[in-house]
Design an enzyme around this catalytic site. Structure first.
Site, PDB file in Angstrom:
ATOM      1  N   TYR A 187      -8.050  -1.570   6.489  1.00  0.00           N
ATOM      2  CA  TYR A 187      -7.362  -2.260   5.394  1.00  0.00           C
ATOM      3  C   TYR A 187      -8.064  -1.991   4.062  1.00  0.00           C
ATOM      4  O   TYR A 187      -7.451  -1.510   3.111  1.00  0.00           O
ATOM      5  CB  TYR A 187      -7.311  -3.759   5.684  1.00  0.00           C
ATOM      6  N   ASP A 188      -9.389  -2.284   4.051  1.00  0.00           N
ATOM      7  CA  ASP A 188     -10.147  -2.152   2.800  1.00  0.00           C
ATOM      8  C   ASP A 188     -10.092  -0.726   2.258  1.00  0.00           C
ATOM      9  O   ASP A 188      -9.793  -0.493   1.078  1.00  0.00           O
ATOM     10  CB  ASP A 188     -11.622  -2.528   3.022  1.00  0.00           C
ATOM     11  N   LYS A 248     -19.342 -21.927   5.618  1.00  0.00           N
ATOM     12  CA  LYS A 248     -19.845 -22.032   4.234  1.00  0.00           C
ATOM     13  C   LYS A 248     -19.415 -20.841   3.386  1.00  0.00           C
ATOM     14  O   LYS A 248     -19.702 -20.793   2.182  1.00  0.00           O
ATOM     15  CB  LYS A 248     -21.375 -22.147   4.249  1.00  0.00           C
ATOM     16  N   HIS A 256     -19.027 -13.079   2.467  1.00  0.00           N
ATOM     17  CA  HIS A 256     -19.635 -14.400   2.312  1.00  0.00           C
ATOM     18  C   HIS A 256     -19.045 -15.161   1.131  1.00  0.00           C
ATOM     19  O   HIS A 256     -18.910 -16.371   1.168  1.00  0.00           O
ATOM     20  CB  HIS A 256     -21.150 -14.262   2.125  1.00  0.00           C
TER      21      HIS A 256
HETATM   22  N1  NAD Z   1      -1.000 -12.531   0.538  1.00  0.00           N
HETATM   23  C1  NAD Z   1      -2.228 -12.272   0.191  1.00  0.00           C
HETATM   24  O1  NAD Z   1      -3.103 -13.155   0.220  1.00  0.00           O
HETATM   25  C2  NAD Z   1      -2.608 -10.884  -0.269  1.00  0.00           C
HETATM   26  C3  NAD Z   1      -3.925 -10.648  -0.660  1.00  0.00           C
HETATM   27  C4  NAD Z   1      -4.265  -9.384  -1.087  1.00  0.00           C
HETATM   28  C5  NAD Z   1      -3.328  -8.375  -1.150  1.00  0.00           C
HETATM   29  N2  NAD Z   1      -2.059  -8.624  -0.767  1.00  0.00           N
HETATM   30  C6  NAD Z   1      -1.111  -7.508  -0.807  1.00  0.00           C
HETATM   31  O2  NAD Z   1       0.158  -7.952  -1.252  1.00  0.00           O
HETATM   32  C7  NAD Z   1       1.182  -7.243  -0.559  1.00  0.00           C
HETATM   33  C8  NAD Z   1       2.132  -8.219   0.078  1.00  0.00           C
HETATM   34  O3  NAD Z   1       1.403  -9.016   0.991  1.00  0.00           O
HETATM   35  P1  NAD Z   1       2.076 -10.210   1.788  1.00  0.00           P
HETATM   36  O4  NAD Z   1       1.078 -11.277   1.875  1.00  0.00           O
HETATM   37  O5  NAD Z   1       3.413 -10.505   1.239  1.00  0.00           O
HETATM   38  O6  NAD Z   1       2.187  -9.532   3.215  1.00  0.00           O
HETATM   39  P2  NAD Z   1       3.431  -9.494   4.215  1.00  0.00           P
HETATM   40  O7  NAD Z   1       2.928  -8.914   5.477  1.00  0.00           O
HETATM   41  O8  NAD Z   1       4.111 -10.821   4.251  1.00  0.00           O
HETATM   42  O9  NAD Z   1       4.395  -8.478   3.473  1.00  0.00           O
HETATM   43  C9  NAD Z   1       4.276  -7.095   3.608  1.00  0.00           C
HETATM   44  C10 NAD Z   1       5.669  -6.539   3.805  1.00  0.00           C
HETATM   45  O10 NAD Z   1       5.572  -5.118   3.920  1.00  0.00           O
HETATM   46  C11 NAD Z   1       6.413  -4.705   4.994  1.00  0.00           C
HETATM   47  N3  NAD Z   1       5.890  -3.438   5.505  1.00  0.00           N
HETATM   48  C12 NAD Z   1       4.704  -3.213   6.139  1.00  0.00           C
HETATM   49  N4  NAD Z   1       4.573  -1.912   6.439  1.00  0.00           N
HETATM   50  C13 NAD Z   1       5.699  -1.297   5.979  1.00  0.00           C
HETATM   51  C14 NAD Z   1       6.153   0.039   5.989  1.00  0.00           C
HETATM   52  N5  NAD Z   1       5.430   1.022   6.520  1.00  0.00           N
HETATM   53  N6  NAD Z   1       7.366   0.311   5.425  1.00  0.00           N
HETATM   54  C15 NAD Z   1       8.110  -0.658   4.877  1.00  0.00           C
HETATM   55  N7  NAD Z   1       7.730  -1.950   4.851  1.00  0.00           N
HETATM   56  C16 NAD Z   1       6.532  -2.262   5.388  1.00  0.00           C
HETATM   57  C17 NAD Z   1       6.325  -5.824   5.998  1.00  0.00           C
HETATM   58  O11 NAD Z   1       7.380  -5.821   6.910  1.00  0.00           O
HETATM   59  C18 NAD Z   1       6.325  -7.032   5.081  1.00  0.00           C
HETATM   60  O12 NAD Z   1       7.627  -7.452   4.788  1.00  0.00           O
HETATM   61  C19 NAD Z   1       0.487  -6.333   0.434  1.00  0.00           C
HETATM   62  O13 NAD Z   1       0.382  -5.042  -0.130  1.00  0.00           O
HETATM   63  C20 NAD Z   1      -0.898  -6.934   0.578  1.00  0.00           C
HETATM   64  O14 NAD Z   1      -1.857  -5.985   0.915  1.00  0.00           O
HETATM   65  C21 NAD Z   1      -1.685  -9.857  -0.316  1.00  0.00           C
END
Ligand code: NAD
Length: 449
Positions: free
Chosen positions: A269-270, A332, A397
């Site tokens: 992911y990172d 924590k 952390h």
């Molecule tokens: N929610 C958070 O706290 C958070 C934090 C950091 C980053 N983000 C980023 O924000 C974005 C949205 O996150 P979210 O929380 O709504 O997640 P989520 O999983 O609810 O939404 C992601 C969406 O992308 C779709 N998806 C995944 N792979 C796909 C692919 N290959 N083709 C087409 N669609 C695909 C999923 O079906 C889903 O609808 C993401 O990029 C995530 O990395 C979210």
């Protein structure tokens, strides 16, 4: 008989002393060298009217044009920002968009008085997910036409079903790993399975997830960047605070490069997101593409996946089901939690604004996991128990955004504190866990909130 040519002018005969039948040449016309139509236009003073019209239109447009729009004039404003040594933000590496922005982009969504804002065509990848669906609501609300591209891997049709039948809304079930050709003005690229259960814990799933994450973040992002380039659309990527890894700097500023383990269980992911940021900047520098980068910190709200393993949804679902709240490690470690509407506002401001970023979008309010558990207990069930479990590898952390840059350059900061936002999410989770009929029973079953 000699032919008689009669002079019909009211005055004297043009040729003095000439008798009838004498040759009388026509008086020479002014501008005779011009074509007949042009001579007519000049005679009627039309150029004067046309010129006056043009001057009037130019005056109206110069008065009505948005002061902050990204026109060449704005480029001057941006460069004054980068070179202004008194500006405390000058040390940041925010790159102002250097290409002229089409007039359709209005900074901060502001539209000049008297001019109706023209709806944009916007593509939201991952628009059926948690954040994406709230973004879609806002875009449609302001009059845009929205296309959602989602493979429903972690998203749900239910999140956008209320827009079915709206002529301005379209949903395409499609994996962004495959190319797609669409005509839009802006692309919000959110598609990515974002929850920890999809990349941790289960070793077999991890291999599959590795594939999904890297494919989505690398190939998917490349496809969307390619599309943006091809159709000249503005592109926004939702990156994450995870790019800071387990940070050695606190709070995290955008200039911090992070502390990420490249071979850990969270790395897909990172590192996937870090690569996506790299690709985005390469397209910006190399292909002159208009891009925006948002680094999102923990976000919560209605429509979150119930069992996605994120801490807020975990605690809320567990408290509602009368299960113990599972705290990993000693509890924590800290996180900051922003309500989803605040995030959506930040994303839209970033897209409409002039700066590439990256921008931290998060709520700087910092909570330990135990403090969060207490807020959940207070909101849902004061008797909810806490169960400690062994922490997972590379769990950061501390996490807290420095949002100075977003405040200064986007005029954005979150408005909804955790104790206000959490009950809104709880209502939605109750409905989804217990079903509509059982909500009332569950609500009166000794729980508060
Ligand atoms: N929610 C958070 O706290 C958070 C934090 C950091 C980053 N983000 C980023 O924000 C974005 C949205 O996150 P979210 O929380 O709504 O997640 P989520 O999983 O609810 O939404 C992601 C969406 O992308 C779709 N998806 C995944 N792979 C796909 C692919 N290959 N083709 C087409 N669609 C695909 C999923 O079906 C889903 O609808 C993401 O990029 C995530 O990395 C979210």
């Amino acid at each position: 008989m000699a032919s008689e040519l009669t002079y019909r002018g009211g005055g004297a005969s043009p040729v003095a002393g000439a008798g009838p039948g004498a040759y009388s040449p026509k008086p020479s016309k002014p501008l005779a060298w011009l074509p007949r139509a042009a001579r007519y236009a000049v005679a009627e003073h039309r150029p004067v009217f046309a010129l006056a019209g043009m001057l009037f239109a130019a005056a109206v447009f110069s008065i009505a044009s948005p002061s902050g729009s990204s026109s060449p004039a704005t480029g001057a404003a941006v460069s004054s920002y980068t070179t202004n040594s008194h500006n405390p933000l000058a040390r940041y590496s925010v790159e102002p968009a250097h290409r002229d922005v089409p007039a359709r982009h209005f900074v901060g969504g502001k539209v000049p008085l008297g001019l109706k804002r023209k709806g944009l065509r916007v593509l939201v990848t991952g628009g059926a997910g948690f954040v994406g669906s709230h973004l879609v609501d806002r875009l449609l609300e302001r009059g845009d036409s929205v296309i959602v591209v989602d493979n429903l891997f972690t998203g749900r049709k239910d999140n956008v079903v209320h827009h079915f039948g709206n002529p301005n809304f379209e949903m395409i079930r499609h994996d962004v790993v495959e190319p797609i050709l669409l005509e839009v003005d802006q692309i919000y690229h959110l598609a990515c399975p974002a929850s920890p259960v999809h990349y941790k814990y289960n070793p077999i799933k991890t291999i599959i997830s590795f594939f999904f994450f890297l494919m989505t973040n690398v190939v998917g992002t490349l496809n969307m960047l390619g599309l943006a380039k091809r159709i000249n659309a503005r592109f926004l990527i939702t990156s994450t605070s995870e790019v800071y890894g387990d940070p050695l700097q606190h709070p995290q500023v955008e200039t911090y490069w992070g502390n990420v383990n490249p071979i850990g269980v969270r790395s897909c992911y990172d590192e996937g997101k870090r690569t996506a940021e790299t690709l985005t900047m390469d397209y910006h520098r190399g292909a002159n593409l208009e891009v925006r980068i948002a680094r999102i910190f923990n976000t919560y709200g209605p429509r979150m996946c119930i069992d996605d393993g994120r801490v807020v949804s975990n605690f809320v679902a567990q408290a509602l089901r009368k299960e113990p709240l599972t705290v990993y490690g000693d509890g924590k470690q800290t996180r900051s939690f922003q309500y989803v509407s605040d995030l959506v506002e930040g994303l839209m401001r970033l897209m409409e604004g002039e700066h590439v970023g990256p921008f931290n979008l998060g709520n700087p309010g910092e909570f330990t996991m135990l403090e969060l558990a207490k807020v959940v207990q207070d909101t849902i069930d004061p008797n909810a128990k806490i169960e400690f479990r062994e922490n997972t590898q590379d769990d950061p952390h501390k996490r807290k955004p420095d949002i100075t840059r977003a405040k200064e350059l986007l005029g954005w900061e979150p408005k909804i504190p955790l104790r206000e936002g959490l009950p809104l999410m709880v209502t939605d989770f109750r409905k989804r866990i217990f079903g509509d009929q059982d909500v009332a029973a569950a609500t009166t079953g000794g729980q508060q909130g």
